[in-house]
Write a protein that holds these residues in place. Structure first.
Motif, PDB file in Angstrom:
ATOM      1  N   ALA A 121       0.897  -0.979   0.031  1.00 15.44           N
ATOM      2  CA  ALA A 121      -0.025  -0.049   0.070  1.00 15.44           C
ATOM      3  C   ALA A 121       0.668   1.324   0.073  1.00 15.44           C
ATOM      4  O   ALA A 121       0.569   2.333  -0.696  1.00 15.44           O
ATOM      5  CB  ALA A 121      -0.802  -0.047   1.208  1.00 15.44           C
ATOM      6  N   LEU A 122       1.925   1.122   0.629  1.00 16.23           N
ATOM      7  CA  LEU A 122       2.689   2.357   0.649  1.00 16.23           C
ATOM      8  C   LEU A 122       3.536   2.570  -0.468  1.00 16.23           C
ATOM      9  O   LEU A 122       3.695   3.915  -0.898  1.00 16.23           O
ATOM     10  CB  LEU A 122       3.780   2.093   1.879  1.00 16.23           C
ATOM     11  N   ALA A 123       3.877   1.595  -1.357  1.00 13.86           N
ATOM     12  CA  ALA A 123       4.528   1.565  -2.638  1.00 13.86           C
ATOM     13  C   ALA A 123       3.502   2.326  -3.716  1.00 13.86           C
ATOM     14  O   ALA A 123       3.966   3.231  -4.499  1.00 13.86           O
ATOM     15  CB  ALA A 123       4.765   0.302  -3.279  1.00 13.86           C
ATOM     16  N   ASN A 124       2.229   1.990  -3.538  1.00 12.98           N
ATOM     17  CA  ASN A 124       1.289   2.565  -4.281  1.00 12.98           C
ATOM     18  C   ASN A 124       1.049   4.112  -4.093  1.00 12.98           C
ATOM     19  O   ASN A 124       0.941   5.001  -4.920  1.00 12.98           O
ATOM     20  CB  ASN A 124      -0.190   1.826  -4.176  1.00 12.98           C
ATOM     21  N   GLU A 125       1.079   4.428  -2.850  1.00 14.57           N
ATOM     22  CA  GLU A 125       0.874   5.767  -2.557  1.00 14.57           C
ATOM     23  C   GLU A 125       2.276   6.675  -2.915  1.00 14.57           C
ATOM     24  O   GLU A 125       2.027   7.816  -3.294  1.00 14.57           O
ATOM     25  CB  GLU A 125       0.747   6.082  -1.001  1.00 14.57           C
ATOM     26  N   LEU A 126       3.245   6.126  -2.691  1.00  9.79           N
ATOM     27  CA  LEU A 126       4.649   6.864  -3.054  1.00  9.79           C
ATOM     28  C   LEU A 126       4.565   6.904  -4.705  1.00  9.79           C
ATOM     29  O   LEU A 126       5.049   8.010  -5.148  1.00  9.79           O
ATOM     30  CB  LEU A 126       5.776   6.106  -2.818  1.00  9.79           C
ATOM     31  N   ARG A 127       4.184   6.276  -5.484  1.00  9.82           N
ATOM     32  CA  ARG A 127       4.104   6.092  -6.893  1.00  9.82           C
ATOM     33  C   ARG A 127       3.187   7.118  -7.183  1.00  9.82           C
ATOM     34  O   ARG A 127       3.348   8.063  -8.047  1.00  9.82           O
ATOM     35  CB  ARG A 127       3.614   4.642  -7.348  1.00  9.82           C
ATOM     36  N   ARG A 128       2.138   7.126  -6.554  1.00 10.00           N
ATOM     37  CA  ARG A 128       1.136   8.508  -6.969  1.00 10.00           C
ATOM     38  C   ARG A 128       1.623   9.819  -6.528  1.00 10.00           C
ATOM     39  O   ARG A 128       1.110  10.733  -7.133  1.00 10.00           O
ATOM     40  CB  ARG A 128      -0.441   8.269  -6.208  1.00 10.00           C
ATOM     41  N   LYS A 129       2.560   9.718  -5.760  1.00  7.77           N
ATOM     42  CA  LYS A 129       3.173  11.086  -5.429  1.00  7.77           C
ATOM     43  C   LYS A 129       4.507  11.500  -6.245  1.00  7.77           C
ATOM     44  O   LYS A 129       5.060  12.553  -6.226  1.00  7.77           O
ATOM     45  CB  LYS A 129       3.549  11.165  -3.796  1.00  7.77           C
ATOM     46  N   GLY A 130       4.457  10.604  -7.077  1.00  6.63           N
ATOM     47  CA  GLY A 130       5.618  10.804  -8.057  1.00  6.63           C
ATOM     48  C   GLY A 130       6.972  10.475  -7.663  1.00  6.63           C
ATOM     49  O   GLY A 130       7.938  10.915  -8.180  1.00  6.63           O
ATOM     50  N   VAL A 131       7.245   9.769  -6.534  1.00  7.43           N
ATOM     51  CA  VAL A 131       8.470   9.330  -5.930  1.00  7.43           C
ATOM     52  C   VAL A 131       9.036   8.255  -7.053  1.00  7.43           C
ATOM     53  O   VAL A 131       8.555   7.292  -7.430  1.00  7.43           O
ATOM     54  CB  VAL A 131       8.552   8.720  -4.706  1.00  7.43           C
ATOM     55  N   ASP A 132      10.333   8.332  -7.379  1.00  4.99           N
ATOM     56  CA  ASP A 132      11.051   7.496  -8.207  1.00  4.99           C
ATOM     57  C   ASP A 132      10.694   5.998  -7.533  1.00  4.99           C
ATOM     58  O   ASP A 132      10.942   5.931  -6.397  1.00  4.99           O
ATOM     59  CB  ASP A 132      12.503   8.043  -8.628  1.00  4.99           C
ATOM     60  N   GLY A 133      10.900   5.024  -8.739  1.00  7.23           N
ATOM     61  CA  GLY A 133      10.781   3.706  -8.192  1.00  7.23           C
ATOM     62  C   GLY A 133      12.098   3.193  -7.180  1.00  7.23           C
ATOM     63  O   GLY A 133      11.701   2.732  -6.313  1.00  7.23           O
ATOM     64  N   GLU A 134      13.293   3.558  -7.520  1.00  6.76           N
ATOM     65  CA  GLU A 134      14.378   3.380  -6.709  1.00  6.76           C
ATOM     66  C   GLU A 134      14.332   3.909  -5.567  1.00  6.76           C
ATOM     67  O   GLU A 134      14.578   3.188  -4.355  1.00  6.76           O
ATOM     68  CB  GLU A 134      15.601   3.402  -7.540  1.00  6.76           C
ATOM     69  N   VAL A 135      13.876   5.219  -5.636  1.00  2.00           N
ATOM     70  CA  VAL A 135      14.037   5.726  -3.968  1.00  2.00           C
ATOM     71  C   VAL A 135      12.784   5.069  -3.255  1.00  2.00           C
ATOM     72  O   VAL A 135      13.176   4.908  -2.059  1.00  2.00           O
ATOM     73  CB  VAL A 135      13.435   7.391  -4.441  1.00  2.00           C
ATOM     74  N   ALA A 136      11.570   4.927  -3.968  1.00  2.00           N
ATOM     75  CA  ALA A 136      10.660   4.328  -2.917  1.00  2.00           C
ATOM     76  C   ALA A 136      11.067   2.866  -2.424  1.00  2.00           C
ATOM     77  O   ALA A 136      10.969   2.564  -1.464  1.00  2.00           O
ATOM     78  CB  ALA A 136       9.387   4.270  -3.897  1.00  2.00           C
ATOM     79  N   THR A 137      11.568   2.161  -3.484  1.00  2.00           N
ATOM     80  CA  THR A 137      12.241   0.810  -2.794  1.00  2.00           C
ATOM     81  C   THR A 137      13.197   1.023  -1.739  1.00  2.00           C
ATOM     82  O   THR A 137      13.244  -0.063  -0.932  1.00  2.00           O
ATOM     83  CB  THR A 137      12.816   0.257  -4.212  1.00  2.00           C
ATOM     84  N   GLU A 138      14.014   2.049  -2.052  1.00  2.00           N
ATOM     85  CA  GLU A 138      15.186   2.043  -0.838  1.00  2.00           C
ATOM     86  C   GLU A 138      14.398   2.464   0.377  1.00  2.00           C
ATOM     87  O   GLU A 138      14.771   1.809   1.524  1.00  2.00           O
ATOM     88  CB  GLU A 138      16.165   3.048  -1.174  1.00  2.00           C
ATOM     89  N   ALA A 139      13.333   3.315   0.450  1.00  2.00           N
ATOM     90  CA  ALA A 139      12.549   3.686   1.568  1.00  2.00           C
ATOM     91  C   ALA A 139      11.824   2.662   2.220  1.00  2.00           C
ATOM     92  O   ALA A 139      11.893   2.191   3.505  1.00  2.00           O
ATOM     93  CB  ALA A 139      11.728   4.808   1.358  1.00  2.00           C
ATOM     94  N   LEU A 140      11.352   1.712   1.306  1.00  2.00           N
ATOM     95  CA  LEU A 140      10.475   0.752   1.815  1.00  2.00           C
ATOM     96  C   LEU A 140      11.557  -0.614   2.419  1.00  2.00           C
ATOM     97  O   LEU A 140      10.681  -1.317   3.324  1.00  2.00           O
ATOM     98  CB  LEU A 140       9.629   0.060   0.716  1.00  2.00           C
TER      99      LEU A 140
END
Length: 227
Positions: A121-140
């Motif tokens: 669910a967090l990955a979907n939210e970050l994607r909707r906010k325009g966060v780059d995939g690699e940046v999101a993966t690192e945070a998750l």
């Protein structure tokens, strides 16, 4: 004759003659249509686009942290050109006002602890906010499986305090609740089974009959088929 007042068509005019009336310019009336003030002159001057872009960004950031994509979208809605938008946002990147990596880490921590959301669910939210995939993966990646399972169990235990109905109905509701928060079927089913087993004798008897692995595989297949 001296001392005599001149007579006009409207009667006797006792006022002394005025000099220079013809040469005096007319004074503009306050509030009249033709009147101009310094404020009017200032408001007619076009605002600098970069200044306006910075003002828009700062207003957005005053509410909460924003990603670069969110700010770019806000600028586009206000008609700021892409060139000026990129220039302002690049500058904000340089000085650290915009930091998508820091935003993603804070978002994951806050939304997981506050709303109990899982990584999906967090990955979907970050994607909707325009966060780059690699940046999101690192945070998750900072949210490990053990922490996710503990949060799922805590959510279930809190819901069980007020849950009503037969164990099978309660089981389905709680698994559905975890699924909506992004928990994988295996994590959700095991969390509910363990919580039911500790609740009461009747719930424990029902929990003993649950094959968590088989149910998780079946739920996973259903999810893949629905995509």
């Amino acid at each position: 004759m001296a001392g005599r007042r001149a007579r006009t068509g409207r009667g006797w005019d006792a006022s002394p003659p005025r000099t220079g009336d013809a040469a005096d310019p007319p004074r503009p009336r306050r509030g009249g249509r033709g009147a101009e003030s310094p404020d009017d002159e200032q408001s007619s001057t076009p605002r600098d686009e970069s200044e306006l872009a910075r003002e828009i960004c700062l207003r957005q950031l005053a509410v909460r942290p924003r990603t670069r994509a969110e700010l770019a979208g806000a600028l586009a809605k206000r008609g700021i050109s892409e060139e000026v938008s990129a220039e302002v946002l690049d500058r904000y990147d340089e000085v650290g006002i915009i930091d998508d990596a820091a935003f993603a880490r804070a978002w994951v921590s806050s939304r997981h602890s506050g709303r109990g959301l899982a990584r999906r669910a967090l990955a979907n939210e970050l994607r909707r906010k325009g966060v780059d995939g690699e940046v999101a993966t690192e945070a998750l990646g900072e949210l490990d499986e053990e922490t996710e399972a503990e949060t799922a169990r805590a959510l279930v235990e809190r819901k069980l305090r007020t849950a009503r109905g037969e164990p099978d109905a309660v089981f389905r509701r709680l698994v559905g609740m975890l699924a909506r928060k992004g928990y994988p079927p295996g994590v959700a089913i095991r969390a509910v089974k363990e919580a039911l087993a500790a609740q009461s004798a009747e719930a424990a008897e029902f929990a003993e009959q649950i094959d968590a692995d088989a149910l998780a595989d079946a739920e996973g297949e259903l999810e893949r088929d629905s995509r």
